[in-house]
Structures are given as structure tokens and as C-alpha cells.
Design a protein around this motif. Sequence first.
Motif, short mmCIF file in Angstrom:
data_model
loop_
_atom_site.label_atom_id
_atom_site.label_comp_id
_atom_site.label_asym_id
_atom_site.label_seq_id
_atom_site.Cartn_x
_atom_site.Cartn_y
_atom_site.Cartn_z
N PHE A 1 0.76 -1.06 0.30
CA PHE A 1 0.05 0.09 0.11
C PHE A 1 1.46 1.46 -0.04
O PHE A 1 0.20 2.56 0.13
N SER A 2 2.26 0.71 -0.54
CA SER A 2 3.04 1.68 0.24
C SER A 2 3.03 3.16 -1.16
O SER A 2 2.34 2.81 -2.37
N ALA A 3 3.49 4.73 -0.96
CA ALA A 3 2.69 5.29 -2.02
C ALA A 3 3.06 6.63 -1.16
O ALA A 3 3.46 7.08 -1.34
N ASN A 4 3.51 7.70 -2.87
CA ASN A 4 4.05 8.73 -3.32
C ASN A 4 3.31 9.62 -4.00
O ASN A 4 2.67 9.69 -5.04
N LEU A 5 2.48 10.93 -3.80
CA LEU A 5 1.13 11.06 -4.17
C LEU A 5 1.03 12.76 -3.47
O LEU A 5 1.70 13.30 -3.00
N THR A 6 1.15 13.07 -4.56
CA THR A 6 1.05 15.05 -4.32
C THR A 6 -0.56 15.18 -4.63
O THR A 6 -0.94 14.50 -6.22
N PHE A 7 -0.71 16.43 -3.78
CA PHE A 7 -2.21 17.04 -4.07
C PHE A 7 -1.44 18.84 -4.21
O PHE A 7 -1.51 19.22 -2.97
N PRO A 8 -2.15 19.96 -5.08
CA PRO A 8 -1.97 21.00 -4.79
C PRO A 8 -2.52 21.52 -3.51
O PRO A 8 -2.80 22.28 -3.03
N GLN A 9 -3.51 21.03 -3.45
CA GLN A 9 -4.65 21.02 -2.14
C GLN A 9 -3.98 20.99 -0.57
O GLN A 9 -4.76 21.60 -0.26
N LEU A 10 -2.43 20.48 -0.99
CA LEU A 10 -2.53 20.59 0.70
C LEU A 10 -1.65 21.91 1.28
O LEU A 10 -1.11 22.37 0.28
N ASN A 11 -0.98 21.83 2.06
CA ASN A 11 -0.53 22.75 2.58
C ASN A 11 1.04 22.44 2.87
O ASN A 11 1.75 23.67 3.68
N GLY A 12 1.09 21.75 3.55
CA GLY A 12 2.20 20.69 4.05
C GLY A 12 2.26 19.20 3.73
O GLY A 12 1.95 18.82 3.25
N LYS A 13 3.54 18.67 4.76
CA LYS A 13 2.94 17.56 4.14
C LYS A 13 2.85 16.03 4.90
O LYS A 13 2.21 16.95 6.57
N VAL A 14 2.22 15.40 4.77
CA VAL A 14 1.38 14.25 5.39
C VAL A 14 2.08 13.02 5.57
O VAL A 14 1.89 12.50 3.85
N GLU A 15 2.34 12.19 6.37
CA GLU A 15 3.25 11.19 6.66
C GLU A 15 2.28 10.20 7.26
O GLU A 15 1.84 10.41 8.22
N VAL A 16 1.93 9.06 6.45
CA VAL A 16 0.66 7.79 6.62
C VAL A 16 1.48 6.61 6.98
O VAL A 16 2.47 6.11 5.37
N TYR A 17 1.53 6.03 7.62
CA TYR A 17 2.35 4.39 8.12
C TYR A 17 1.03 4.22 8.58
O TYR A 17 -0.36 3.95 9.37
N LEU A 18 0.84 2.66 8.13
CA LEU A 18 -0.66 1.52 7.51
C LEU A 18 0.37 0.53 8.77
O LEU A 18 1.45 0.06 8.79
N ASP A 19 -0.90 -0.14 9.98
CA ASP A 19 0.23 -1.21 10.78
C ASP A 19 -0.37 -1.88 9.74
O ASP A 19 -1.29 -2.47 9.03
N ASP A 20 -0.10 -3.69 10.72
CA ASP A 20 0.11 -4.73 10.02
C ASP A 20 -1.37 -5.19 10.23
O ASP A 20 -1.75 -6.03 9.82
N ARG A 21 -2.32 -4.23 11.05
CA ARG A 21 -4.22 -4.48 10.63
C ARG A 21 -4.56 -3.49 10.00
O ARG A 21 -5.73 -3.25 9.60
N LEU A 22 -3.49 -2.32 9.26
CA LEU A 22 -3.76 -1.87 7.87
C LEU A 22 -4.51 -0.55 8.70
O LEU A 22 -5.41 -0.09 8.12
N VAL A 23 -4.51 -0.10 9.65
CA VAL A 23 -4.89 0.21 10.35
C VAL A 23 -3.73 1.86 10.15
O VAL A 23 -3.13 1.64 10.69
N PRO A 24 -4.23 3.31 9.53
CA PRO A 24 -3.25 4.43 9.71
C PRO A 24 -3.34 4.82 10.53
O PRO A 24 -3.47 5.50 11.55
N HIS A 25 -1.82 5.63 10.81
CA HIS A 25 -1.23 6.44 11.68
C HIS A 25 -1.19 7.83 10.92
O HIS A 25 -0.05 8.04 10.09
N ILE A 26 -1.87 8.12 11.23
CA ILE A 26 -1.71 10.11 10.02
C ILE A 26 -0.32 11.10 11.24
O ILE A 26 -1.19 11.38 11.87
N PHE A 27 -0.25 11.80 10.31
CA PHE A 27 0.69 12.85 11.09
C PHE A 27 1.34 13.62 9.73
O PHE A 27 1.33 13.66 8.81
N ALA A 28 0.37 14.44 10.84
CA ALA A 28 0.30 16.03 9.72
C ALA A 28 1.24 17.38 10.33
O ALA A 28 0.75 17.26 11.46
#
Length: 814
Positions: free
Chosen positions: A51-78
Motif C-alpha cells: 500500500f506504499s505510495a508517494n502522492l502529490t496534491f496541490p490542495q495540501l498546505n504541508g507534508k503528511v505521512e501515513v504509516y499503515l500497520d499490520d492491521r491496516l490501521v493508518p497513523h496519520i502525521f500531518a
Amino acid sequence: MRIVPFIVSAAVTSGLVVVLNTSLLTPAPLGKLLSPQHGVWQNAEAASQDFSANLTFPQLNGKVEVYLDDRLVPHIFAEQENDAYFVQGYLHAKFRLWQMELQTFAAGGRASEILGEKGLEHDREFRRLGMVYAAEIALKEVEKDPVIKAECDAYTAGVNAYIEKLTESSLPLEYKLIGYKPEKWTNLKTSLFLKYMSYDLAAHDDDFELTNAKSYFNAEDFAKLFPFIQDSLDPIIPKGTVFEKQKIFPAAPANVDSGYFNNHDLAVTQSSKPDRDNGSNNWAVSGSKTKSGAPILCNDPHLGLNLPSLWYEVQISTPAFNAYGVSFPGAPGVVIGYNDSCAFGFTNGGRDVRDYFEIKFKNDTRKEYLFNGEYHATKFRIDTIKIKNKPGFIDSVAYVQLGNDWCPVMYDKSFSGGKNTNNKYYAVRWKAHDASNELRIFNMLNRAKNYADYSAAVTNLHTPGQNVVFAAKNGDIALRTQGEWPAKWKGQGDFVMPGYDTAYLWQGMIPQDEVPYQYNPERAFVSSANQKPVDDNTYPYYLGRDYPPYRGIIINKRLNAMSNITPQDMMTLQTDNFDIGAATAMPFIIANMKEGELNATEKKYFDILKTWNCSNDVGSKGVSVFDVFWNKFDSVVYNDEYAKAPKVVMRPFFSTLVEQILKDSAYKFLDNNTTPQVETLADNVTAAFKNAVPQLEKLEAAGKLDWEKNKATRVNHLAKLAPFSRLNLPIGGGYRSINATKVDHGPSWRMVISLTAQTEAYGVYPGGQSGNPGSKYYDSFVDQWAAGKYYLLWMMTKEQAGDKRVIAKMSFNK
């Protein structure tokens, strides 16, 4: 993969190649469904999917990193808070898009666009209830709040960013099976979803059923069948609590006896309803009762069990807050969970905030209605309901002003919810129509640090009203029966009311400082289980008569007796199968059985019942015997009285029959009024048991006498597709148990939070993070949930990016 045998079997069964290019088996042509390039094969997800990906969206104001764990729970750091909501919207769409859209189509009365004419009755009902009307009013309120509007705008943009990248091959499976495509998300859809939750939690009513019962039975009998309060009640706020001085004094109309309580007109309409057991358990215990010395908060909301699940687990970390828990696919933020300082949860308030009023129009044009002796102009909402492969249906809904509130005339001569309305008109006054901004409570709870923050947050919750539990690391615990509740006179809203007399309208809302709450109580715990919130003898406002008492009784009994409590103790309590309601009834059942009149087969089943420990456990046969017996007992006691009653009519609750017999073993309704002799309690118990035995024999012959096989709990796919559902789960419980698991309804999220210095948190829900039936993450939590086991919840830190639990990283950049 689950999908392959199902689709292949469907194709083989068809037999003819021509079927591959028609919609005879499914709404979508099978030729397209089986296309290797674009069909359902594309939804079969590899077990090792990256599920890894590098995505670019002009709507964003900064960087967001999402770590998916072994239960597919996303940990969003914005880096920016609203960017977190953008990414949450993107992830909700990526993993749950079809579910999100289906729920908002249902809420907005648009099912016919997907299902054709068979969805029309549903669509008319929901539009006439005013679901879209309510969502539009709420959205206007959101748009006045720059913080929440920006949150919703970011979330909507994230959903649409995912939708825009979809191709025909990457469409979720259900779109391919049913044959349609997703449309753009809007803030109105989020508002509609929240109103759908209001419908689920705050739209149940018994006005028509109680009206007909009142019209059929005399006043004395009605009072015995439907008492205002249960003798066994252990309320949310303990008896003896002193409340704030009353500020509003709702007055019953002068003609209330003749025009309301003793009015014998029948009102025989009724349509579909939310499950009356949509409830929950929650509690928090003070550190003085725990082994660690820190508070523990627990919550398990009881809702429909579906795949994909109502819930989506998530962590959201921003410079302003760090929260973990479950979210609603369709709305931003964490709904039930915890942050670095506190934890929070909800149970349903269960109060009646949906009342019906009979309307008198001048004539069938409905252009003028009578109110306070004068005719007033009606407003109309004209809806064109689109129907798949058919011309649209035009529905004209009249709105009348009852006081300051414009209310839809839900039932009229053109629509009766499938029942006869006696050619009468009924308007609905529903609290969910009022302006509100429910997302504000979650926004504030996610960042709450203490009791003051919690108190400020919860007052934003108007509808659906909830019992909001709280615990903090500083040791505080609290519970508030929060909502904007109508201040009613005794009996108001139990029955259909005259909509042409201002004296019957709601006369105001209970002031917020009179809303019952507890803060650090002496007993060192707070709890709620949908029971009546207060004792009627001390609280001045009428709160209705329909509340389940038993889970609250056993929870309080258990918590009172516990000390040195650990999180493991709380997990055991959440999955407790003891049925205290049955335990209350068993002594008079055993004592009044005429054993000498039972044959050998009947004695066999009675022996099973006598040795039952009143726990609805897996493998228990006694609970099945009790369940079948009690249904027969209720029929033996009441069916003669109800033989000529209206079809739409209220029946007494389980607790009513138990408590009336405990008070009076010669309870009036034990006698069968169709026979010359006078039947006794022993006659009724024995006759009911004899009536139950043939059904018990059939269950045993089918191998279904064990409770879990009899109950056959299932988690249904939202479209009721059996191959995508989980059936016959081995789980105990029942609606009177703390583990309130029924056939397709029960604990939808179990959570235990110990607020130690390093938070210790556990949770599980009966589903999986992915909405794709071809993914191993689709139902990966179901077996754990059914077994009463939990997952350790991981509040990840950015420094743990290299932890072995992380299986993928998604980077979002502007």
C-alpha cells in the motif's frame, strides 16, 4: 479470494454465452464483470499487497505521512491540521468509498437511483421524514463555523481526490456488481451521513403503537401494560441526586384528558424503524478502584453489524492534537477514542425527540391548514425522485408551521408508509431538523485535555442525544446525559398529538445546566447502558417510558463490587453474558411449573431450564429453552387481550411482565378472558412451556439448541450479499446481557482505555479496515471479536516509523 468462486459460479450457472452481455443475473452485464482488464478480477487483492505510495496534491498546505500497520490501521502525521482531514477523506474513500456513498444515498432518499422501483418506498419515507431538509439546515450551521467548515472542505477534497483517480478497473467491487459509478463527494453528503446516524439513534418512536394501545385498552389496563417507570430501575444518575432548580415549567393543555389521554381515535400508520436496541454500554472507573491507580474508560456501542463496518480505525496526529480511535467513513475526526490526556465514549440517550401531530387541512389541496382556530398557508417541497431505468417520481410534501418550526407532513393520503392512515394527515416534529453542528463536539474532544475542555465540547451535541463518558489522566471521570432535549409535561409525545392547538407543542428545551451529569462521584464510577437517566421522583421533566433496565443493573452491580480493577477485568465485563432479566424471572417460573403435568419429553427440557445458570454462553442450551418459553409465555398471557387489537399496536416490554408478576402473582392479564375458568400463574407457566416444547424439539433435531447456533449471529454485507457476509458466528450474549449481541446487532466497537502515564488501550470491531471483499483486511477482526478478544491499540509516535508493525508508508505532498 472470496469473490472468485462466487462470480465464477454465477457465470457457470447461467449456461448461455448471451447472458454475459445482459443484466439478467446482476444489474451490471456479466461480460463486463468478468473482463480480465476491468471486471471483478481486478478487485482480488494479493495477500502481500503493498500500500506504499508517494502522492502529490496541490490542495495540501504541508507534508503528511501515513504509516499503515499490520492491521491496516493508518497513523496519520500531518504538519497542518486540515491536511490531516484531507488525507483522512482520501483514506476513507480508498478503503470504504462504496459504503460511504451507499449510506448517503440511503439517507438522502436516493436508493431508487441504484435499485430501481423497489427503492421508491424507502426514498419517499426518508424524504418525507425530512432527512435532506435536516441535512441542509445543519450544513448552513457548519458554514457559519470557519473551523468546522474548513475541516469539512478539506475532508471533501480528500475524498474527491481519490474518486478522481479511479478507473473502471479500480472501481470498488459493488459498483461493478450493481452497475453504477461514484459521484463527487460534497459537504452536504457528510451532513447527510450524520443525519443518518441521527435517524439510527434518535428516530425510534412508538407514537402510533401507543396511540392505538391507549385507544383500545381502558386507562387502568393501559397503566398496567405500559407503566411510566420500572420498579427495578437503577438510573444513570443515582437515585437521590439533587438537581438544579427547575427553570422551565411545561404545562399540559386544559383539555389534555378529553383531547389527548382519553381520545380513542386510531392512528394506524407506521413505516420502517431503527432497531429499538440501538444502544450501548459505557463506564469509567476512578483510580481509587483500579490496580494501577489510573482511571479506566470503557465503551461498546451497540449498532447494526455490517460489512464493511460502520467504523474505521485511525490515528490522527497534528500540531494541535494526537487522537486515536474509530471514525465514521463519511465524516472527519475521531468519534470514539482517546488522546494524550483523556478518553471519551458514547451511549445512546434514547429519549423521544420525534413526535407526530395530526394536521387538519382546509381541503385536499393541502394549501391551508388549521392552527389555533385559523387557516395558514402551507409550504411545499417538491421532489423528483430519480428511478433507475424508469421515469422520475414527483412527490409533493407539505410543510406546516408548528410554533416556530416548519415540519413535514410525513403521512398523507398519498403516502402511508405501507399502512392505512384512515385518510388523516400527520406531521413529524423531529429534533434532528433543528440547526446544529455535531462535528464540533468531535473536533473539541480530539484535543480535550481536561474536564473543562470535555464540558465545553459536549454541549455542542444536540441530536442524537448521547450519554458522553469521560476520563482523564489527572484522575477525573465524568458522564453527561447530553443533548438538546424537549422539556415535556408528563405523557407528552407518547401519543399522536393535535397539530392544530398550540398547547400541545413543545414549550422549550431543558436548560443545559439542568441536563443530568456526574463528575467524580463518591461511588468512584460512572456508567450508562441506555436505562432511564434519572429517577422520575426527583427530576422535573418527563423523559418517556421506554428504557431497557437490565444491562444498567448488572453493570452497576458488578462495578460496585469490584476493586483493583485491571483492563483485563474490564474486557471480561464487556463480554459478560449473564442475563439478569432472566435470572429475575426464573424463580417464579420454576416455582409455578406443574411438573406433574409434564410428559417425559417436556421434563427433559424443563431439567435443562432448571440447571441453566442464566448466562447466555456459547454451548448453553438453557438459554434457548428460556427464550422459546418466554415468547410462548408472553403470548399465553397477552394474546387473548390483544385478539381484537389494531394491527399496529404496542406490546408490553419484557420488564413489565416480570415486574407485574413479582408485584402481583394474580396479575390481571394471567386470566384468559375467552375461557370460563380463572387461569393462574401456574396455569400460564405450564401451558406456555408445553407450547414451547414442539419448537424446542425442532431446534434440537436441527442441531440448533445450543444458543450460538439458535441465535446464529451474522455480520451482513451492506447489500445483503451472503458470500460477502460472515454467518453463524460462535458468540453468546443477548439484548439483556452486557454482551448485547443479537442476530445482526450488537457491540460494534469494544474499547478499554487505561489512562496510565503510558496509555494502555485495547479495542476490536466486527469487521476489517478494507471494504473490499477481495482483501484479507475485509473481515480480519471478526473472529477476534466473536471470541471476546481484543487488539492492543498502538498510539504510534513518529520516531517508531521503523517499527516492524509498519507494513507500508504513504507520503502526501503539495
